[in-house]
Motif scaffolding. Structure first.
Motif, PDB file in Angstrom:
ATOM      1  N   GLY A 276     -10.821  -4.481  -7.376  1.00  0.00           N
ATOM      2  CA  GLY A 276      -9.466  -4.776  -7.807  1.00  0.00           C
ATOM      3  C   GLY A 276      -9.089  -6.230  -7.933  1.00  0.00           C
TER       4      GLY A 276
ATOM      5  N   LEU B  84      -7.197   5.565  -3.964  1.00  0.00           N
ATOM      6  CA  LEU B  84      -6.122   6.232  -3.230  1.00  0.00           C
ATOM      7  C   LEU B  84      -6.669   7.287  -2.266  1.00  0.00           C
ATOM      8  CD1 LEU B  84      -3.226   6.710  -5.815  1.00  0.00           C
ATOM      9  CD2 LEU B  84      -3.354   5.110  -3.904  1.00  0.00           C
TER      10      LEU B  84
ATOM     11  N   ILE C 156       0.835  -1.199   0.000  1.00  0.00           N
ATOM     12  CA  ILE C 156       0.000   0.000   0.000  1.00  0.00           C
ATOM     13  C   ILE C 156       0.870   1.250   0.000  1.00  0.00           C
ATOM     14  CG2 ILE C 156      -1.847   1.231   1.187  1.00  0.00           C
ATOM     15  CD1 ILE C 156      -2.612  -1.523   0.044  1.00  0.00           C
TER      16      ILE C 156
ATOM     17  N   TYR D 283      -3.864   1.647  -8.143  1.00  0.00           N
ATOM     18  CA  TYR D 283      -4.791   1.888  -7.035  1.00  0.00           C
ATOM     19  C   TYR D 283      -5.509   3.232  -7.145  1.00  0.00           C
ATOM     20  CZ  TYR D 283      -2.719  -1.948  -4.283  1.00  0.00           C
ATOM     21  OH  TYR D 283      -2.300  -3.169  -3.826  1.00  0.00           O
TER      22      TYR D 283
ATOM     23  N   ALA E 113       1.950   1.835  -3.478  1.00  0.00           N
ATOM     24  CA  ALA E 113       0.864   2.371  -4.294  1.00  0.00           C
ATOM     25  C   ALA E 113       0.649   3.853  -4.015  1.00  0.00           C
ATOM     26  CB  ALA E 113      -0.423   1.590  -4.026  1.00  0.00           C
TER      27      ALA E 113
ATOM     28  N   VAL F 170      -5.352  -5.686  -8.519  1.00  0.00           N
ATOM     29  CA  VAL F 170      -4.380  -5.408  -7.458  1.00  0.00           C
ATOM     30  C   VAL F 170      -4.310  -6.538  -6.445  1.00  0.00           C
ATOM     31  CG1 VAL F 170      -4.695  -2.914  -7.694  1.00  0.00           C
ATOM     32  CG2 VAL F 170      -5.974  -4.154  -5.933  1.00  0.00           C
TER      33      VAL F 170
ATOM     34  N   PHE G 265     -10.990  -4.579  -1.423  1.00  0.00           N
ATOM     35  CA  PHE G 265     -10.187  -4.572  -2.644  1.00  0.00           C
ATOM     36  C   PHE G 265     -10.740  -5.533  -3.685  1.00  0.00           C
ATOM     37  CE2 PHE G 265      -5.772  -2.959  -1.039  1.00  0.00           C
ATOM     38  CZ  PHE G 265      -6.359  -1.763  -0.670  1.00  0.00           C
TER      39      PHE G 265
END
Length: 207
Positions: free
Chosen positions: A143, A179, A117, A175, A120, A147, A139
């Motif tokens: 994602g 974010l 993280i 991300y 990212a 991700v 996530f």
């Protein structure tokens, strides 16, 4: 071996009794990527361990790390060399400092791997291998296989596809959609805010 043309940075997690990961899972993580390193002379690995000294006490994992180092295409950051080793001491560094030398980073664990993280948030690509399959994690909503991956083979396939055609697979490890939820500031002024808070606290305590 020749110089690598694509570099992956690996972030593991604490392992063993009471830790988020078992040693078996961490060994599986390294066995997979070291295997890919040995099979592809154009691949490089940067290994940034969360607890390097502890990691190297595991005979199986330590052997995998040394096998990777022996290719000349892998560095292990954060650990002191063994007595008599001709390997220079590896510097201890932040995850972002390790990731900046790689094309993509892979973190072991979700949601416990903060290194991925941090990378990212610094604007670099990172993905996670969710060995424990925490499918309820948010996530997965936006994602999954972007991700976060629950399968190492599919994760590496996605990396290979990105490597072959970055423009077509630009969403891998990106991300951007979340974010602002992870960190609404991202302005480089964290130290100033912490200092201001401490000043308020000390003032309230009459210090």
């Amino acid at each position: 071996d020749g110089k690598p043309t694509f570099v992956v940075c690996l972030f593991d997690d604490s392992c063993g009794a009471g830790a988020p990961m078992s040693r078996e899972v961490v060994a599986q993580f390294y066995r997979f990527f070291v295997g890919r390193l040995l099979a592809d002379p154009t691949l490089g690995l940067i290994i940034k361990s969360k607890s390097p000294d502890d990691l190297m006490t595991d005979r199986v994992i330590a052997a995998l790390v040394r096998e990777a180092q022996a290719t000349g295409r892998s560095v292990f950051l954060g650990a002191e060399p063994e007595p008599g080793s001709d390997i220079s001491p590896a510097m201890r560094c932040l995850p972002v400092e390790a990731a900046v030398a790689a094309d993509i980073s892979v973190g072991l664990g979700l949601p416990t791997n903060s290194a991925a993280i941090q990378v990212a948030l610094a604007g670099m690509r990172s993905v996670c291998w969710d060995a424990a399959k925490h499918f309820s994690h948010p996530f997965y909503v936006w994602g999954r296989e972007r991700v976060v991956f629950e399968d190492l083979e599919r994760l590496f396939l996605a990396i290979e596809e990105y490597r072959a055609d970055p423009a077509r697979h630009a969403d891998l490890g990106d991300y951007k959609p979340v974010l602002a939820d992870i960190d609404p500031y991202r302005d480089g002024r964290a130290a100033a805010r912490i200092g201001e808070y401490l000043a308020w606290l000390l003032g309230a305590l009459g210090a």
